[in-house]
Design an enzyme around this catalytic site. Structure first.
Site, PDB file in Angstrom:
ATOM      1  N   HIS A 471     -11.194  16.689   2.181  1.00 38.35           N
ATOM      2  CA  HIS A 471     -12.441  16.860   2.679  1.00 38.35           C
ATOM      3  C   HIS A 471     -13.239  15.486   2.465  1.00 38.35           C
ATOM      4  O   HIS A 471     -13.780  15.282   3.611  1.00 38.35           O
ATOM      5  CB  HIS A 471     -13.057  17.915   1.893  1.00 38.35           C
ATOM      6  CG  HIS A 471     -14.414  18.341   2.170  1.00 38.35           C
ATOM      7  ND1 HIS A 471     -14.666  19.350   2.789  1.00 38.35           N
ATOM      8  CD2 HIS A 471     -15.656  17.617   1.851  1.00 38.35           C
ATOM      9  CE1 HIS A 471     -16.118  19.346   3.154  1.00 38.35           C
ATOM     10  NE2 HIS A 471     -16.695  18.351   2.441  1.00 38.35           N
ATOM     11  N   GLU A 472     -13.309  15.063   1.408  1.00 36.78           N
ATOM     12  CA  GLU A 472     -13.845  13.639   1.515  1.00 36.78           C
ATOM     13  C   GLU A 472     -13.512  12.571   2.345  1.00 36.78           C
ATOM     14  O   GLU A 472     -14.421  11.842   3.073  1.00 36.78           O
ATOM     15  CB  GLU A 472     -13.996  13.180  -0.073  1.00 36.78           C
ATOM     16  CG  GLU A 472     -14.756  14.080  -1.024  1.00 36.78           C
ATOM     17  CD  GLU A 472     -16.017  14.677  -0.474  1.00 36.78           C
ATOM     18  OE1 GLU A 472     -16.682  13.844   0.177  1.00 36.78           O
ATOM     19  OE2 GLU A 472     -16.471  15.906  -0.794  1.00 36.78           O
ATOM     20  N   HIS A 475     -15.134  13.080   5.611  1.00 37.58           N
ATOM     21  CA  HIS A 475     -16.342  12.311   5.784  1.00 37.58           C
ATOM     22  C   HIS A 475     -16.218  10.817   6.067  1.00 37.58           C
ATOM     23  O   HIS A 475     -16.686  10.006   6.963  1.00 37.58           O
ATOM     24  CB  HIS A 475     -17.241  12.408   4.893  1.00 37.58           C
ATOM     25  CG  HIS A 475     -17.752  13.814   4.496  1.00 37.58           C
ATOM     26  ND1 HIS A 475     -18.520  14.378   5.357  1.00 37.58           N
ATOM     27  CD2 HIS A 475     -17.831  14.789   3.390  1.00 37.58           C
ATOM     28  CE1 HIS A 475     -18.936  15.642   4.988  1.00 37.58           C
ATOM     29  NE2 HIS A 475     -18.542  15.774   3.932  1.00 37.58           N
ATOM     30  N   HIS A 478     -15.246   9.824   9.501  1.00 41.55           N
ATOM     31  CA  HIS A 478     -16.368   9.932  10.453  1.00 41.55           C
ATOM     32  C   HIS A 478     -17.188   8.681  10.187  1.00 41.55           C
ATOM     33  O   HIS A 478     -17.800   8.281  11.508  1.00 41.55           O
ATOM     34  CB  HIS A 478     -17.047  11.187   9.959  1.00 41.55           C
ATOM     35  CG  HIS A 478     -18.132  11.627  11.163  1.00 41.55           C
ATOM     36  ND1 HIS A 478     -19.055  12.669  10.886  1.00 41.55           N
ATOM     37  CD2 HIS A 478     -18.045  11.588  12.270  1.00 41.55           C
ATOM     38  CE1 HIS A 478     -19.595  13.137  12.112  1.00 41.55           C
ATOM     39  NE2 HIS A 478     -19.248  12.176  13.014  1.00 41.55           N
TER      40      HIS A 478
END
Length: 682
Positions: A471-472, A475, A478
């Site tokens: 998940h991190e 980020h 991105h």
């Protein structure tokens, strides 16, 4: 005496010199870069050259210098907190808030951006430059640029105080978490606990120079107790301490109480929104998001609740039935996780502890890098010579399929004293290229709170922790893979908050795919792959209690939105009342009266999610639907990976998220993929 913070600020593409940073460096460096930035404002307004190169670029450089000084300080305060550093950090909050208000309410700057937007050059600028100008003009209005002088002054006072309150909330929570522990010398109390939890508690006791075992409220220590400890009094003590942290009740009642901080925060947010012409803070929050109104958000959340609640109640009934079969007549709050885990093991013959040996850190991290290489053609290599702030922190470079550098990141995986809980991605700097062609590479901080290696064993992760890491890292991708050269709309900057979770939730999907799991798992001693029966059971258990988890997230989201939307200035905040009413609507069971979950809800009181926590569910609709395209074409289909890379990851905030999603998917988002992935009957 040279200041290591200023040296980095003045040096293109330099990294923080963590080892050299002292608390005494912080305030002088912040004062210096703020004063320099104000001089830059005066200079660009004196020249009256309202062009991209003569106006926007010098202002961006000045802001980037502030970012380069503040980001490492803010990060250190989150991950290596100690009193002197905290005091130096907190002393700068008013300075930074004052500067943000000075810029946001500067009529000359506002007029300069308007002149640029209305001038001949605007039509020659690229789309991301135009978006930055439009976003900036919007933000001026949200900073009170049009307010009369007395209201501008009040705006400045409020924003400065809110910044202090946010830090105070975090400090109280961190201190409360570390102020309590459960010390055990009677070995029988350890019954049911996995060896890894016992070994970690033994090590914690030794570090504290105590006999026996020491359990703390950090998640890697707390969670195994709630899931596995057979002793009900042990679970009860841990639960009661955890859910009363930073509150008016519990073992440290009143000592780090966030009650007044929360009440003042909500009142000031409401006043701020009113100053800017909004009826409430929820409307103000949504001014920069995809969602159009609080009612649209509430309708979205209530619709999901309606679809999920029946199944969630059945999930909970199954736990009650299972506990009754074990002769448990009353299921207390500290019993629910324990009997949930027992039920899961009985139904699926699977537990986190069985899986952990197959998710050693090196295998998971290497596998993560392999997955993103297969998807996006990127390569990741470690640089061991870089100065990090802790011996366990590592530093990496990302290059693309052509060998071009895309970005860099620090990875900090383990829980420790002085580190705030949770997991997050923060940026040191974003991508920016000036008109001379000089490129600033993006640099990220990726932070988690996993169990560290114990003895001669590597760190072993639960599957939930693997999901968190992916998940991190989503980020991080991105932020780092952006090809937008305009600071302020590159990477995650300028992305609507309710779309920012799209890449992070999207990447989690590969943690459930057998083809990807072959890359990210293998026994830490033998290297043997995850046995087929364990894999089958893990996948079968994927949606175990998923409806219960869904309504739990909806509870947080509805609480947050209603708290800000329904705030009544005459009555003041009714925090407990709002939460109770939301729970009566969507919760499968009401926690004990003393539960003070809200006092540790850092996302909305000390993070960026105020009147925005719904973003997780909103973005999950996008991420589930985006992943459905990979399900259709092949989960490692390179062409689909390239499309996602080009439409979403590389474009950052240069275009509205709805446009970028539609470009990737060929249509508007569909909620059915989320319901299907969650195992919720549609």
């Amino acid at each position: 005496m040279s200041n290591p913070l200023l040296e980095v600020a003045n040096n293109h593409n330099a990294l923080p010199k963590f080892a050299a940073i002292k608390p005494t460096h912080i305030e002088p460096a912040i004062e210096q870069v703020i004063n320099d930035a104000k001089s830059t404002v005066d200079k660009v307004l004196d020249t009256k050259q309202f062009t991209w190169q003569g106006f926007v670029e010098p202002l961006q450089r000045a802001d980037e210098r502030i970012q380069k000084v503040w980001a490492p300080v803010s990060h250190l305060n989150s991950v290596m907190s100690e009193p002197e550093l905290r005091n130096a950090h907190d002393a700068c909050l008013a300075l930074l808030s004052e500067y943000a208000t000075y810029v946001g309410q500067h009529q000359g700057l506002f007029a300069g951006y308007q002149a640029l937007a209305n001038g001949d050059e605007y039509s020659t600028l690229n789309r991301s430059q135009q978006k930055l100008i439009n976003d900036t003009l919007r933000d001026f209005k949200l900073s009170g640029v049009d307010l009369p002088e007395n209201e501008k002054k009040r705006y400045a006072e409020i924003t400065s105080r809110l910044s202090e309150l946010s830090s105070q909330f975090s400090n109280n929570l961190l201190d409360a978490t570390h102020a309590w522990h459960y010390h055990i010398t009677d070995e029988t109390l350890l019954s049911g606990l996995p060896d890894s939890a016992i070994e970690a508690a033994k090590e914690a006791a030794q570090e504290a120079e105590k006999e026996g075992w020491l359990f703390t409220l950090d998640i890697p220590s707390y969670l195994p107790v709630m899931l596995y400890a057979d002793n009900v009094e042990f679970r009860k003590a841990m639960y009661q301490a955890f859910v009363t942290r930073a509150s008016d009740v519990g073992p440290n009642a009143g000592e780090y109480d966030n009650s007044d901080v929360m009440n003042e925060t909500l009142a000031l947010r409401h006043e701020l929104a009113n100053l800017l012409g909004f009826d409430n803070y929820a409307e103000m929050s949504l001014a920069t998001k995809m969602a159009e109104s609080p009612n649209q958000v509430l309708s979205f959340l209530n619709d999901l609740a309606e679809r999920s609640l029946g199944q969630a109640k059945a999930d909970y009934q199954a736990i009650e039935n299972f506990a009754k079969a074990q002769s448990v007549q009353t299921l207390d709050a500290w019993d629910v996780p324990y009997y949930s885990e027992q039920l899961k093991q009985s139904e699926y013959a699977i537990s986190d502890e069985q899986l952990k040996p197959y998710f050693p850190e090196h295998k998971v991290v290497d596998g993560l890098f392999s997955v993103v290489n297969r998807l996006f053609g990127i390569h990741i290599k470690e640089h061991k010579e870089i100065d990090t702030y802790h011996p366990t922190v590592r530093f990496y470079e990302i290059t693309d399929a052509n060998g071009e550098t895309r970005g860099f990141f620090y990875m900090d995986l383990y829980a420790r004293a002085g580190k705030r809980g949770g997991a997050w991605m923060a940026d040191f700097v974003g991508r920016n290229r000036d008109s001379k062609g000089e490129l600033q590479y993006p640099v990220a901080f990726l932070t988690c709170n996993f169990s560290k290696p114990v003895g001669d064993k590597p760190a072993l992760f639960t599957h939930d922790e693997v999901l968190t890491l992916f998940h991190e890292f989503g980020h991080g991708l991105h932020h780092m893979l952006t090809q937008v050269d305009t600071g302020g709309v590159s990477g995650i900057d300028g992305v609507e908050w309710d779309a920012v979770e799209l890449p992070s939730q999207f990447l989690e999907n590969w943690c459930w795919e057998p083809e990807a799991l072959a890359d990210i798992s293998g026994h830490y001693e033998t290297g043997e792959p995850l046995p087929q029966n364990l894999l089958d059971n893990m996948l079968a258990a994927r949606n175990f209690q998923s409806a219960m988890q869904m309504v739990r997230q909806l509870e947080f989201s509805l609480f947050d939105m209603k708290l800000h939307y329904e705030f009544d200035a005459a009555q003041g905040a009714d925090i407990a009342g709002v939460l109770q009413r939301v729970r009566e609507h969507v919760a499968v069971r009401i926690p004990p009266e003393y539960n003070r979950f809200q006092h540790s809800f850092g996302h909305i009181f000390a993070g960026g999610y105020a009147a925005g926590y719904y973003s997780y569910k909103w973005a999950e609709v996008l991420s589930a639907d985006a992943f459905a395209k990979f399900e259709e074409n092949g989960i490692f289909d390179r062409a689909t990976g390239r499309e996602f890379l080009h439409a979403i990851l590389e474009r950052g905030g240069s275009q509205p998220a709805a446009e970028l999603f539609s470009e990737f998917r060929g249509r508007e988002p569909d909620i059915n993929a989320l319901l299907r992935h969650s195992g919720i009957a549609n």
